[in-house]
Design a protein around this motif. Structure first.
Motif, PDB file in Angstrom:
ATOM      1  N   ASP A   1      38.810  34.330  39.086  1.00 42.45           N
ATOM      2  CA  ASP A   1      38.749  35.556  38.235  1.00 42.45           C
ATOM      3  C   ASP A   1      37.447  36.455  38.098  1.00 42.45           C
ATOM      4  OD1 ASP A   1      38.361  37.355  35.893  1.00 42.45           O
ATOM      5  OD2 ASP A   1      39.873  35.672  34.829  1.00 42.45           O
ATOM      6  N   ILE A   2      37.630  37.657  38.260  1.00 49.54           N
ATOM      7  CA  ILE A   2      36.292  38.938  39.143  1.00 49.54           C
ATOM      8  C   ILE A   2      35.597  38.440  37.733  1.00 49.54           C
ATOM      9  CG2 ILE A   2      37.236  39.994  40.297  1.00 49.54           C
ATOM     10  CD1 ILE A   2      37.622  42.704  38.092  1.00 49.54           C
ATOM     11  N   ARG A   3      36.174  38.379  36.426  1.00 49.78           N
ATOM     12  CA  ARG A   3      34.765  38.227  35.786  1.00 49.78           C
ATOM     13  C   ARG A   3      33.592  37.727  35.922  1.00 49.78           C
ATOM     14  NH1 ARG A   3      39.646  38.520  31.018  1.00 49.78           N
ATOM     15  NH2 ARG A   3      40.160  37.594  32.095  1.00 49.78           N
ATOM     16  N   LYS A   4      34.056  36.289  36.536  1.00 47.05           N
ATOM     17  CA  LYS A   4      33.223  35.092  36.763  1.00 47.05           C
ATOM     18  C   LYS A   4      31.725  35.980  37.620  1.00 47.05           C
ATOM     19  CE  LYS A   4      36.347  31.169  35.866  1.00 47.05           C
ATOM     20  NZ  LYS A   4      37.262  30.621  36.092  1.00 47.05           N
ATOM     21  N   TYR A   5      32.131  36.260  38.241  1.00 50.79           N
ATOM     22  CA  TYR A   5      31.476  37.081  39.873  1.00 50.79           C
ATOM     23  C   TYR A   5      30.208  38.308  39.212  1.00 50.79           C
ATOM     24  CZ  TYR A   5      34.542  35.731  43.393  1.00 50.79           C
ATOM     25  OH  TYR A   5      35.229  34.726  44.219  1.00 50.79           O
ATOM     26  N   ASP A   6      28.865  37.957  38.811  1.00 51.01           N
ATOM     27  CA  ASP A   6      27.996  38.740  38.945  1.00 51.01           C
ATOM     28  C   ASP A   6      28.493  40.506  39.102  1.00 51.01           C
ATOM     29  OD1 ASP A   6      26.221  40.272  40.465  1.00 51.01           O
ATOM     30  OD2 ASP A   6      25.111  39.790  39.055  1.00 51.01           O
ATOM     31  N   TYR A   7      28.279  41.330  38.233  1.00 52.29           N
ATOM     32  CA  TYR A   7      28.947  42.210  38.356  1.00 52.29           C
ATOM     33  C   TYR A   7      29.059  42.987  39.216  1.00 52.29           C
ATOM     34  CZ  TYR A   7      30.804  47.059  36.341  1.00 52.29           C
ATOM     35  OH  TYR A   7      31.416  48.201  36.194  1.00 52.29           O
ATOM     36  N   GLY A   8      27.337  43.404  39.504  1.00 54.69           N
ATOM     37  CA  GLY A   8      26.631  44.185  40.284  1.00 54.69           C
ATOM     38  C   GLY A   8      27.040  43.928  41.845  1.00 54.69           C
ATOM     39  N   GLU A   9      27.092  42.536  42.049  1.00 57.00           N
ATOM     40  CA  GLU A   9      27.599  42.280  43.312  1.00 57.00           C
ATOM     41  C   GLU A   9      29.375  42.072  43.655  1.00 57.00           C
ATOM     42  OE1 GLU A   9      26.753  38.389  44.980  1.00 57.00           O
ATOM     43  OE2 GLU A   9      24.615  38.348  43.886  1.00 57.00           O
ATOM     44  N   TYR A  10      30.048  42.340  42.837  1.00 54.50           N
ATOM     45  CA  TYR A  10      31.348  42.515  42.404  1.00 54.50           C
ATOM     46  C   TYR A  10      31.490  43.634  42.938  1.00 54.50           C
ATOM     47  CZ  TYR A  10      36.595  43.428  41.955  1.00 54.50           C
ATOM     48  OH  TYR A  10      37.751  43.946  41.585  1.00 54.50           O
ATOM     49  N   LEU A  11      31.122  44.391  42.262  1.00 57.83           N
ATOM     50  CA  LEU A  11      31.062  46.417  42.256  1.00 57.83           C
ATOM     51  C   LEU A  11      30.826  46.887  43.286  1.00 57.83           C
ATOM     52  CD1 LEU A  11      30.225  48.285  39.403  1.00 57.83           C
ATOM     53  CD2 LEU A  11      32.464  48.172  40.026  1.00 57.83           C
ATOM     54  N   SER A  12      29.733  45.847  44.477  1.00 57.44           N
ATOM     55  CA  SER A  12      29.450  46.430  46.305  1.00 57.44           C
ATOM     56  C   SER A  12      29.928  46.103  46.347  1.00 57.44           C
ATOM     57  CB  SER A  12      28.231  45.279  46.566  1.00 57.44           C
ATOM     58  OG  SER A  12      28.548  44.042  46.489  1.00 57.44           O
ATOM     59  N   LEU A  13      31.477  45.753  46.619  1.00 56.02           N
ATOM     60  CA  LEU A  13      32.472  45.207  47.625  1.00 56.02           C
ATOM     61  C   LEU A  13      33.186  46.683  47.143  1.00 56.02           C
ATOM     62  CD1 LEU A  13      33.774  41.938  46.972  1.00 56.02           C
ATOM     63  CD2 LEU A  13      32.337  42.110  48.251  1.00 56.02           C
ATOM     64  N   LEU A  14      33.551  47.659  46.552  1.00 58.25           N
ATOM     65  CA  LEU A  14      34.123  49.036  46.589  1.00 58.25           C
ATOM     66  C   LEU A  14      33.178  50.137  46.408  1.00 58.25           C
ATOM     67  CD1 LEU A  14      35.675  48.168  43.088  1.00 58.25           C
ATOM     68  CD2 LEU A  14      36.411  47.118  44.969  1.00 58.25           C
ATOM     69  N   SER A  15      34.104  51.145  47.226  1.00 55.33           N
ATOM     70  CA  SER A  15      34.261  51.876  47.360  1.00 55.33           C
ATOM     71  C   SER A  15      35.082  53.602  47.033  1.00 55.33           C
ATOM     72  CB  SER A  15      33.726  52.896  48.762  1.00 55.33           C
ATOM     73  OG  SER A  15      32.384  52.310  49.413  1.00 55.33           O
ATOM     74  N   VAL A  16      34.491  54.038  46.113  1.00 52.07           N
ATOM     75  CA  VAL A  16      35.654  54.624  45.289  1.00 52.07           C
ATOM     76  C   VAL A  16      35.553  56.100  45.210  1.00 52.07           C
ATOM     77  CG1 VAL A  16      37.159  54.591  43.075  1.00 52.07           C
ATOM     78  CG2 VAL A  16      35.710  52.180  43.898  1.00 52.07           C
ATOM     79  N   VAL A  17      36.528  57.206  45.137  1.00 52.64           N
ATOM     80  CA  VAL A  17      36.514  58.284  44.796  1.00 52.64           C
ATOM     81  C   VAL A  17      37.889  58.317  44.096  1.00 52.64           C
ATOM     82  CG1 VAL A  17      37.102  60.560  45.735  1.00 52.64           C
ATOM     83  CG2 VAL A  17      36.131  58.632  48.224  1.00 52.64           C
ATOM     84  N   PHE A  18      37.230  58.703  42.718  1.00 55.16           N
ATOM     85  CA  PHE A  18      38.350  58.880  41.533  1.00 55.16           C
ATOM     86  C   PHE A  18      39.094  60.721  42.010  1.00 55.16           C
ATOM     87  CE2 PHE A  18      34.871  55.506  40.077  1.00 55.16           C
ATOM     88  CZ  PHE A  18      35.979  54.808  39.259  1.00 55.16           C
ATOM     89  N   GLN A  19      39.743  60.633  41.233  1.00 58.87           N
ATOM     90  CA  GLN A  19      40.074  62.131  40.941  1.00 58.87           C
ATOM     91  C   GLN A  19      39.259  62.169  40.637  1.00 58.87           C
ATOM     92  OE1 GLN A  19      43.850  61.367  38.971  1.00 58.87           O
ATOM     93  NE2 GLN A  19      44.866  63.661  39.435  1.00 58.87           N
ATOM     94  N   ASP A  20      38.628  62.651  39.436  1.00 54.85           N
ATOM     95  CA  ASP A  20      37.907  63.408  38.158  1.00 54.85           C
ATOM     96  C   ASP A  20      36.002  63.276  39.431  1.00 54.85           C
ATOM     97  OD1 ASP A  20      37.795  60.827  37.403  1.00 54.85           O
ATOM     98  OD2 ASP A  20      37.702  61.664  35.049  1.00 54.85           O
TER      99      ASP A  20
END
Length: 615
Positions: free
Chosen positions: A436-455
């Motif tokens: 479950d992604i909630r068990k991971y350190d939040y900052g480390e989990y976000l480091s896996l994602l590059s996002v271009v949001f619509q806004d």
């Protein structure tokens, strides 16, 4: 305004002092020292001036010694205050800045899902408004200034009482002194005067509380009005000007603005006039105290019980005492208001995180082998009854290109928000490599994602900082990402290259078109070089040629990465391995582009045909 009990008042007041001490250690001792010195300054003239007058009337012996003492003490106190004042002002301003920084830091670090709730928005507004109130003196700076004044008035009262205590000393009476003179010479007469003065002054306390309630109403009423003012003022920004002029909305906006201002000003005038009336009554009560004391001192002087110098000294001390009591009571009321402001400020900073912050580190893998899975995920936004996602189950295997399509409101962007853990699922779970992604350190989990949001947002910073999302960046990597995003040539033509400031908020800032901003956002996602890339409508603002260039390079841009691509343009799905078709908050179809087209009655084929007829 509900009257707090004493325990609550002192507890909150102590908490306010702790906030100040935490923001700027050393400020409170300096403030206390400055208040004591400032209060002592006039009493040098009051006491020594009285003695000088008496000695002059007695022949002048030792007068110059007293004069030099008075000049020396005044000079020493004045010099000490001048030395302390700049240091104190500097600390106060820094502390005030720390208040703003604390609010900004809290907003930047609290859960994203909390920022969208009405409760947190209201709490934030109260914290900001409380730190900026000028009439009531809210915020850390107002609290400190009023605290310094209150300490000064307290010291003045103490000095005045020590000076007036000489009225309790018996004078030498003639054997045939009248009864009224003997009565005046008694310490009980002075004690009776003090009791009467305190009794009259006590009448100021309920009046001051009344004034504080009215002042609190002005504060409460200003919150909504200022919120509306902020919304109207935001319409003056140049990006909004196009719509206002094209649709001739200026008159309507101005009319609404004026209505809001008239309503706010009318309410303010009524409450302010009432407030001034109450303060006038307080002044009258204080005047009665002064007149009572003057009458007592005058009678003692007429009876020959005190010297002319003593009269001067007592009148000066009583005047200082009355003014300090009056202003001190008012300031205690203001400090009670500060307690309220500071309590709301502290409550906002103490807002706990609602999201569970895990502690598991994310495994660092050079091969980018991160497998993501939605397992029976349902979600609805806070305070909403309608489900935005319902029973969504799918896998995002490592290295695959995935498309997410569907009509407006189908849940596509919500799907991405949950993937980025901006929100947590209401039901079900999202897994990373089976955990479950909630068990991971939040900052480390976000480091896996590059996002271009619509806004997406491009910030009023230097262009290179926008791409790198950092002040310090690798220039070569920034140029490479700009080239991949099709933005390098445009940046090379800019006057300062990567150092070019963006938008008119910066001096000589460059304005970007929508398409250029979108390319910059894509370059930012590439610079992060995360193993999972999410692109939400990444070509919506691009011209057909630029869009084709992005599509043609799409495989190269995300090579070896897991990519999720959201688009209303069905042609983009041809570049993807798997397509998820959303409708009504759930996945109604999934498969390859070709496989879904074969399902002619399916939603995907309908969407494809609807767009194909225009090409």
């Amino acid at each position: 305004m509900k009257k707090p009990d004493r325990k609550e008042f002192f507890r909150d007041f102590q908490a306010s002092l702790q906030v100040v001490s935490a923001q700027m250690p050393g400020l409170l001792p300096v403030t206390i020292l400055k208040a004591l010195l400032n209060a002592a300054y006039p009493f040098v003239g009051i006491i020594l001036g009285a003695q000088i007058l008496d000695r002059l009337l007695a022949g002048g012996e030792g007068v110059m010694t007293l004069v030099w003492w008075m000049v020396g003490l005044n000079l020493a106190l004045s010099l000490a205050m001048r030395l302390i004042e700049p240091y104190q002002e500097n600390l106060m301003c820094k502390s005030d800045n720390m208040t703003d920084i604390a609010i900004v830091k809290k907003c930047l670090t609290m859960d994203y899902q909390q920022l969208e709730t009405q409760e947190i928005m209201d709490r934030k507004i109260r914290a900001v408004e409380g730190s900026r109130i000028s009439g009531g003196g809210g915020g850390t700076l107002g609290f400190l200034y009023d605290l310094a004044d209150a300490l000064g008035h307290g010291a003045t009262i103490l000095y005045a009482l020590l000076t007036v205590s000489r009225l309790f000393v018996r004078g030498t009476l003639a054997p045939d002194a009248p009864v009224w003179v003997r009565a005046l010479n008694s310490p009980w007469a002075a004690l009776g005067l003090l009791a009467a003065a305190l009794g009259v002054t006590a009448a100021c306390i309920p009046l001051t509380r009344w004034a504080n309630r009215e002042e609190a109403k002005v504060y409460e009423g200003s919150i909504d009005g200022n919120r509306r003012f902020g919304a109207f003022f935001g319409l003056l920004d140049y990006p909004v000007g196009k719509d206002l002029r094209t649709y001739d909305m200026s008159g309507m906006v101005l009319d609404k603005f004026l209505r809001n201002e008239r309503a706010k000003n009318s309410l303010f005038r009524k409450r302010y006039m009432r407030l001034q009336g109450i303060r006038s009554m307080i002044s009258i009560v204080n005047l009665a105290t002064v007149l009572l004391a003057y009458a007592f001192v005058g009678l003692k002087a007429m009876a020959g019980l005190i010297t002319v110098g003593a009269v001067s000294m007592q009148v000066g001390a009583i005047t200082a005492f009355a003014g300090a009591v009056s202003q001190g009571i008012e300031l205690m009321g203001k400090l009670d208001l500060h307690r309220k402001y500071m309590k709301e400020f502290a409550a906002f900073l103490d807002t706990p995180s609602e999201k569970y912050d895990g502690t598991l580190p994310v495994e660092k893998r050079d091969d980018g082998d991160y497998d993501l899975e939605f397992r029976d995920v349902s979600f609805r936004y806070p305070n909403q009854d309608q489900w935005s996602l319902r029973h969504v189950t799918c896998r995002l295997p490592k290295g695959q290109k995935l498309a997410v399509v569907g009509p407006n409101g189908a849940g596509k962007t919500t799907f991405i928000k949950l993937l980025c853990r901006l929100y947590d699922p209401t039901e079900g779970e999202i897994l990373l490599n089976g955990i479950d992604i909630r068990k991971y350190d939040y900052g480390e989990y976000l480091s896996l994602l590059s996002v271009v949001f619509q806004d997406f947002r491009i910030f009023s910073m230097k262009l290179g900082e926008n791409v790198a999302a950092s002040v310090d960046y690798n220039s070569q990597r920034v140029w490479e990402c700009l080239e991949k995003a099709g933005m390098r040539e445009r940046v090379e033509r800019m006057p300062d290259g990567l150092e070019t400031g963006l938008f008119q908020q910066k001096e000589d800032g460059i304005e970007l078109s929508g398409g250029e901003g979108q390319k910059l956002a894509i370059a930012r996602a590439l610079y992060k070089d995360a193993p999972v890339v999410v692109l939400d409508e990444p070509t919506a603002a691009l011209d057909p040629v630029s869009e084709y260039e992005i599509y043609s390079r799409f495989g190269r841009l995300v090579e070896g990465k897991t990519s999720v691509y959201i688009s209303h343009r069905m042609s983009s799905c041809r570049f993807c391995d798997v397509v998820f078709v959303f409708d009504g908050g759930t996945i109604v179809q999934q498969g390859s582009h070709e496989a879904l087209l074969d399902q002619e009655e399916g939603l995907y084929a309908q969407l494809w045909r609807a767009q194909a007829q225009y090409y």
